[in-house]
Design an enzyme around this catalytic site. Structure first.
Site, short mmCIF file in Angstrom:
data_model
loop_
_atom_site.label_atom_id
_atom_site.label_comp_id
_atom_site.label_asym_id
_atom_site.label_seq_id
_atom_site.Cartn_x
_atom_site.Cartn_y
_atom_site.Cartn_z
N ASN A 1 0.83 -1.19 0.00
CA ASN A 1 0.00 0.00 0.00
C ASN A 1 0.88 1.25 0.00
OD1 ASN A 1 -0.46 1.98 2.48
ND2 ASN A 1 0.18 -0.01 3.33
N ASN B 1 -3.59 6.00 16.52
CA ASN B 1 -2.32 6.10 15.85
C ASN B 1 -2.25 7.48 15.19
OD1 ASN B 1 -0.47 5.84 13.43
ND2 ASN B 1 -0.16 3.82 14.31
N ASN C 1 3.30 7.53 15.04
CA ASN C 1 3.74 6.82 13.84
C ASN C 1 4.79 7.66 13.11
OD1 ASN C 1 4.07 5.42 11.47
ND2 ASN C 1 1.90 5.28 10.97
N ASN D 1 5.27 6.04 3.28
CA ASN D 1 4.49 6.71 2.25
C ASN D 1 4.29 8.21 2.46
OD1 ASN D 1 4.02 4.18 0.90
ND2 ASN D 1 2.51 3.70 2.48
N ASN E 1 6.23 -1.40 11.34
CA ASN E 1 5.42 -0.92 10.24
C ASN E 1 5.72 -1.78 9.00
OD1 ASN E 1 3.84 0.89 8.57
ND2 ASN E 1 4.35 2.52 10.01
N GLY F 1 2.19 -8.39 5.38
CA GLY F 1 1.76 -9.77 5.20
C GLY F 1 2.88 -10.77 5.44
N TYR G 1 -3.44 -7.38 10.34
CA TYR G 1 -4.28 -6.64 9.40
C TYR G 1 -4.37 -7.40 8.09
CZ TYR G 1 -5.41 -2.76 6.09
OH TYR G 1 -5.93 -1.98 5.11
#
Length: 401
Positions: free
Chosen positions: A147, A178, A211, A216, A286, A308, A358
Site C-alpha cells: 500500500n 495512531n 507513527n 508513504n 510498520n 503480510g 491486518y
C-alpha cells in the site's frame, strides 16, 4: 511484469454459484462466519471482482453497520491468554493494527470479530486525501499487500466525532489512536501534539501511538534518526506532561532500520527525560520497503509498504532485537505477517506483549481472530505454560545467554 485485469466472467461465475447454492445457505454462512465458506468462496470471489481499496472500503462498511459475524464471546474464554498492561485489561493479545479503520468508523463491529483491542488511524490533524489511486495492491501468491495510501485521513475532529458517535453507548474493547502528520506540514512535533490535545482526555481512547515509520509520507522516517529523534521525543513528552495526559504513549518503528539505528532507537526509548515522562511502549513494526526475492506476484515491483507473510520473519527478528536492546524494559506490540496461532506465538516468545494483524484478515476472512486465539491458547498449554506472561521474550532471553 504486469497484471492482467480481472474478467467480468469471474464475477458472473461466482454469482451463479451463489445463486445456485441458495441465498439462504449463503446468508447463514456469512452470518456465522464459517471459516471454510469464507476461505473457499467469499474471499476468492471478492478478490476476483473487487480491487484492494474498494474491498477495504466494503469491509469497513460491513463492520460499521454490523454485517459481520460475532466472535467476541468465543475469544474471551481463554484464561491463559488474559493479561494486564498499562493498567489496561486484555482478554487475549490479538488486536487490529492501524491502517484498517483509519477514521474510527467501525470499532464496535470490529470488536465483534473478537479483537482484544483496535488501533484507529493513522489520523492527521487536517483532512488529507493521501496519494493518488491506485495505491493498494494484493500480492495473492505471497499473501501480502503493498500500500501507498499516504495517510489518507478525515482529520482529528472528524475521527473524534466518529468515536463519540459509535462508542457513546458502549465501548466494547480497548482503543488506541495512531497519530500521523500532514504531508505538507513543516512542524512534525506540532502535528503530533495536536493529536494529544484533541484525544488526550477522551474517554474513548486508551493509548496513543506516534507513527514515524510509514514509508508513504516523504521524510517521515527521517524522524527515527538519532539526532532528530531525541529532540522530537523531548518535544512530544514535554507536551504530554503539560497536558497532564497519563495514558500510555507508544512509538511505531520501521523494520528497515540497520543495526546501528536499532541500537540508537532503543537507547532513545528508555532514556530518562527531564519532563518525568517516558515512552511506554513500541509498536514493532510498520510495513517494509524491502522486496524479498521470494515474491511471486506481478505487483511486487509497486512502490509502497509491503505487509503480510513476507514481512513475518523480518518483523519477528526486529521484535527480538528491540526486546534484547531494551532488556525487556519496554512493552512491545508485535505486528507483521501474523496469520495463525503459531505466528502469534513466535512473536510473543520473541518479546512482544501484544500482537496486531491486518493483512491476513483480507485473505482469511472474519473468523481469523477466533481461530488464532484458539490455536494460541492450545500452543501455550501444550508447552506447559499457564499464562502469557510466562512466554514473553523467552526466545530472546535464550539468545542472549
Amino acid at each position: 511484469m504486469t497484471c492482467k485485469p480481472q474478467l467480468m466472467s469471474k464475477f458472473m461465475s461466482g454469482l451463479t454459484i451463489a445463486l445456485g447454492g441458495g441465498a439462504g445457505f449463503v446468508a447463514i454462512n456469512l452470518y456465522k462466519g464459517n471459516e471454510k465458506f469464507y476461505n473457499s468462496f467469499v474471499m476468492p470471489i471478492l478478490h476476483a471482482t473487487v480491487d484492494g481499496e474498494s474491498s477495504h472500503r466494503l469491509a469497513i462498511n460491513m463492520a460499521k453497520y454490523s454485517f459481520l459475524p460475532n466472535f467476541s464471546s468465543k475469544t474471551s474464554e481463554h484464561k491463559n491468554l488474559k493479561s494486564s498492561l498499562w493498567t489496561l485489561e486484555f482478554n487475549h493479545p490479538i488486536g487490529l493494527a492501524a491502517g484498517f479503520d483509519k477514521d474510527g468508523e467501525a470499532v464496535p463491529g470490529l470488536a465483534k470479530l473478537g479483537f482484544s483491542f483496535v488501533e484507529v488511524g493513522s489520523v492527521t490533524p487536517n483532512p488529507q486525501s493521501g496519494n493518488e489511486k491506485p495505491r493498494v495492491f494484493r500480492l495473492k501468491e505471497d499473501e501480502a499487500i503493498i500500500n501507498r495510501y499516504g495517510f489518507n485521513s478525515s482529520g482529528h475532529e472528524a475521527v473524534r466525532e466518529n468515536l463519540t458517535k459509535s462508542l457513546s453507548n458502549l465501548k466494547p474493547t480497548v482503543v488506541g489512536i495512531n497519530l500521523g502528520k500532514n504531508k505538507t506540514s513543516t512542524d512534525s512535533i506540532g502535528d503530533y501534539v495536536k493529536g494529544l490535545e484533541v484525544f488526550g482526555n477522551s474517554k474513548f481512547v486508551d493509548y496513543f501511538v506516534i507513527n514515524i515509520s510509514s514509508p508513504n509520507t516523504p521524510g517521515l522516517r527521517d524522524i527515527q534518526l538519532k539526532d532528530t529523534l531525541d529532540p522530537f521525543l523531548d518535544g512530544i513528552l514535554n507536551a504530554k506532561a503539560k497536558l497532564n495526559i497519563t495514558k500510555p504513549l507508544l512509538v511505531k518503528i520501521s523494520p528497515d532500520l540497520n543495526d546501528s539505528e536499532r541500537k540508537d532507537i532503543a537507547q532513545m526509548m528508555i532514556k530518562p527525560r527531564l519532563s518525568g515522562q517516558k515512552i511506554d511502549g513500541l509498536v514493532v513494526t510498520n510495513t517494509t520497503i524491502s522486496r524479498p526475492p521470494s515474491l511471486k506476484s506481478c505487483h511486487s515491483s509497486e512502490s509502497g509498504g509491503l505487509s503480510g507473510q513476507p514481512l513475518k520473519n523480518l518483523s519477528t527478528q526486529m521484535i527480538r532485537d528491540m526486546y534484547c536492546l531494551t532488556k525487556g524494559s519496554i512493552p512491545i506490540i508485535g505486528v507483521g505477517g501474523v496469520a495463525d496461532g503459531q505466528d502469534a506465538y513466535e512473536k510473543l516468545r520473541a518479546g512482544a506483549s501484544l500482537i496486531q494483524l491486518y493483512t491476513a484478515l483480507a485473505y482469511r476472512g472474519p473468523s481469523l481472530v477466533s481461530t488464532i486465539v484458539n490455536d494460541l491458547s492450545q500452543l501455550i498449554s501444550d508447552d506447559g505454560f499457564s499464562s502469557i506472561e510466562e512466554i514473553i521474550g523467552i526466545d530472546a532471553k535464550q539468545t542472549t545467554k
